[in-house]
Design an enzyme around this catalytic site. Structure first.
Site, mmCIF file in Angstrom:
data_model
loop_
_atom_site.group_PDB
_atom_site.id
_atom_site.type_symbol
_atom_site.label_atom_id
_atom_site.label_comp_id
_atom_site.label_asym_id
_atom_site.label_seq_id
_atom_site.Cartn_x
_atom_site.Cartn_y
_atom_site.Cartn_z
ATOM 1 N N THR A 27 0.808 -1.221 0.000
ATOM 2 C CA THR A 27 0.000 0.000 0.000
ATOM 3 C C THR A 27 0.841 1.272 0.000
ATOM 4 O OG1 THR A 27 -0.140 0.068 2.422
ATOM 5 C CG2 THR A 27 -1.838 -1.198 1.262
ATOM 6 N N ASP A 28 0.159 2.344 -0.364
ATOM 7 C CA ASP A 28 0.787 3.664 -0.287
ATOM 8 C C ASP A 28 0.522 4.259 1.099
ATOM 9 O OD1 ASP A 28 -1.862 4.568 -0.313
ATOM 10 O OD2 ASP A 28 -1.770 5.272 -2.384
ATOM 11 N N ALA A 29 0.867 5.508 1.293
ATOM 12 C CA ALA A 29 0.712 6.148 2.608
ATOM 13 C C ALA A 29 -0.741 6.223 3.056
ATOM 14 C CB ALA A 29 1.324 7.549 2.575
#
Length: 145
Positions: A14-16
């Site tokens: 995942t991203d932030a």
């Protein structure tokens, strides 16, 4: 029914914001293709040792809805066409509804074209035994055991 491979979404995917980074869907699709081959009885390492490699030639992908941390998604493989040295596959990443197990949402929809090459990078015919089982899977729509 297409071949299905379950995948859990981890933090590393995942991203932030906790949403699966778009390029990681390509990894999910690759894993499903590798497991599809394994399900058919062919290990990629063995194929490579015998001068057969499958490489992505073209990808058309639509991102419809995001997967998020801890989701369990399913990557599918559905053979659409096979030529002497190539494959066209429809692949999806889906999420089944927690409340209705028979309901599913398509998160990603892709058409992948695969080329068969030898160890020197030149096009080569898909081995007959591999092609036969792939074509048979198209007719029977296998799932993992």
């Amino acid at each position: 029914m297409a071949f299905e491979w379950p995948i859990r979404v981890y933090v590393e995917d995942t991203d932030a914001g906790g949403i699966v980074y778009y390029a990681n869907y390509l990894r999910y699709l690759e894993r499903a293709r590798s497991e599809w081959l394994r399900h058919l009885g062919f290990e990629q390492q063995s194929l490579m040792e015998n001068g057969v490699r499958f490489v992505v030639r073209d990808v058309s992908i639509q991102y419809r809805k995001p997967a998020v941390l801890d989701d369990e998604v399913i990557a599918t493989v559905d053979l659409i066409d096979a030529t002497k040295a190539g494959l066209t596959l429809n692949q999806t990443v889906i999420k089944r509804s927690d409340s209705q197990k028979d309901k599913q949402e398509i998160l990603v929809d892709a058409q992948i074209r695969i080329a068969c090459i030898n160890n020197e990078g030149r096009p080569t015919a898909i081995p007959a035994d591999v092609a036969t089982l792939m074509t048979k899977s198209k007719q029977t729509r296998t799932e993992p055991k």
